[in-house]
Design a protein around this motif. Structure first.
Motif, short mmCIF file in Angstrom:
data_model
loop_
_atom_site.label_atom_id
_atom_site.label_comp_id
_atom_site.label_asym_id
_atom_site.label_seq_id
_atom_site.Cartn_x
_atom_site.Cartn_y
_atom_site.Cartn_z
N ALA A 41 12.34 -58.46 193.05
CA ALA A 41 12.72 -59.38 191.98
C ALA A 41 11.46 -59.91 191.33
N SER A 42 11.52 -60.11 190.02
CA SER A 42 10.39 -60.73 189.33
C SER A 42 10.90 -61.62 188.21
N TYR A 43 10.15 -62.66 187.94
CA TYR A 43 10.48 -63.60 186.89
C TYR A 43 9.20 -63.87 186.10
N ARG A 60 8.65 -62.51 171.84
CA ARG A 60 8.22 -62.89 173.19
C ARG A 60 9.26 -63.83 173.78
N PRO A 61 10.06 -63.36 174.74
CA PRO A 61 11.07 -64.24 175.33
C PRO A 61 10.41 -65.30 176.21
N LEU A 62 11.03 -66.46 176.26
CA LEU A 62 10.55 -67.50 177.16
C LEU A 62 10.76 -67.07 178.61
N ASP A 63 11.91 -66.44 178.88
CA ASP A 63 12.26 -66.05 180.25
C ASP A 63 12.63 -64.58 180.33
N LYS A 64 12.14 -63.92 181.37
CA LYS A 64 12.54 -62.55 181.68
C LYS A 64 12.69 -62.45 183.20
N PHE A 65 13.82 -61.87 183.63
CA PHE A 65 14.10 -61.72 185.05
C PHE A 65 14.53 -60.28 185.30
N SER A 66 14.03 -59.70 186.37
CA SER A 66 14.50 -58.37 186.77
C SER A 66 14.64 -58.32 188.28
N SER A 88 16.36 -65.32 174.88
CA SER A 88 16.30 -65.30 173.42
C SER A 88 14.84 -65.36 172.97
N ARG A 89 14.59 -64.83 171.77
CA ARG A 89 13.23 -64.81 171.22
C ARG A 89 13.31 -64.73 169.71
N ASP A 90 12.27 -65.18 169.06
CA ASP A 90 12.21 -65.17 167.60
C ASP A 90 11.83 -63.79 167.07
N ASP A 91 12.32 -63.48 165.89
CA ASP A 91 11.95 -62.25 165.20
C ASP A 91 12.10 -62.51 163.70
N LEU A 92 11.75 -61.52 162.90
CA LEU A 92 11.92 -61.61 161.46
C LEU A 92 12.98 -60.62 161.00
N LYS A 103 16.76 -65.75 165.52
CA LYS A 103 16.72 -65.69 166.99
C LYS A 103 17.46 -64.45 167.45
N LEU A 104 16.82 -63.64 168.28
CA LEU A 104 17.51 -62.51 168.90
C LEU A 104 18.23 -63.03 170.14
N GLU A 105 19.45 -62.55 170.34
CA GLU A 105 20.29 -63.02 171.44
C GLU A 105 19.74 -62.53 172.78
N PRO A 106 19.91 -63.35 173.84
CA PRO A 106 19.54 -62.87 175.18
C PRO A 106 20.50 -61.77 175.62
N PHE A 107 20.07 -60.94 176.57
CA PHE A 107 20.94 -59.88 177.05
C PHE A 107 20.65 -59.54 178.50
#
Length: 159
Positions: A41-43, A60-66, A88-92, A103-107
Motif C-alpha cells: 500500500a502507498s499513499y 497534481r492530485p492532493l491525494d493518491k492511494f494504491s 480531484s485535481r485542477d486542469d484546463l 476540476k477533474l473528478e476523483p476516481f
C-alpha cells in the motif's frame, strides 16, 4: 517556483528543488505474511502550488492511494489484485473559445493480473484493467480506456 523565471540573485547554488514541488509526503508499506502472500500500500499527499498565482499546479492530485494483494504459489502461478484512487485535481478545458480552469473528478480503478509459468522460458499471462469500467480523465478532454483485457504468452529467458 516562479514561472516567470525571475529569481533573486542571492539564491544559493545548491537549491535544486522548487518550493512548488518540495511539499510532497510519501508513505508506503509492504507486508509479506508468507512466501505466497503479500500486501502493498502507498499513499502520496502533494500540495503543489504556482508561487506567482497561488493556484494549484495542473493535474497534481492532493491525494493518491494504491494497494495490491499478491498471491504466489511455489514459483508457478501468481495472482495480483490492485486498487488505485486518484483525488480531484485542477486542469484546463480547451474546448471553448477561452480556456477555463476546471476540476477533474476523483476516481478509483481496480485491476487484476494472473500468470502461470509453464517452463523456465514460457509464461502465460492475463491482465484486467479498469474492472469497474469507470469513466475518468487524466487530462481534460482526452479519453482513457474502459474495461480492458490483455492476454498473452511470454517466451524467452528474460521474462
Amino acid at each position: 517556483y516562479y514561472l516567470s523565471g525571475q529569481y533573486p540573485n542571492s539564491m544559493p547554488r545548491y537549491y535544486l528543488t522548487t518550493a512548488a514541488l518540495d511539499c510532497t509526503g510519501v508513505a508506503g508499506v509492504e507486508l509479506r505474511f508468507w512466501r505466497w502472500l503479500g500486501v502493498e500500500a502507498s499513499y502520496t499527499r502533494t500540495k503543489a502550488r504556482d508561487m506567482d498565482s497561488g493556484l494549484d499546479l495542473l493535474r497534481r492530485p492532493l491525494d493518491k492511494f494504491s494497494a495490491a494483494l499478491r498471491l504466489q504459489s511455489a514459483g508457478r502461478a501468481r495472482l495480483v489484485l490492485s486498487a488505485t484512487h486518484l483525488g480531484s485535481r485542477d486542469d484546463l478545458d480547451y474546448s471553448g473559445w477561452a480556456t477555463q480552469r476546471v476540476k477533474l473528478e476523483p476516481f478509483l480503478l481496480l485491476g487484476a493480473s494472473a500468470s502461470l509459468t509453464l517452463r523456465k522460458d514460457i509464461e502465460l499471462f492475463l491482465r484486467l484493467d479498469n474492472i469497474l469500467d469507470r469513466k475518468y480523465e487524466l487530462v481534460r478532454g482526452y479519453g482513457t480506456a474502459g474495461f480492458s483485457v490483455y492476454a498473452g504468452v511470454r517466451i524467452g529467458s528474460n521474462k
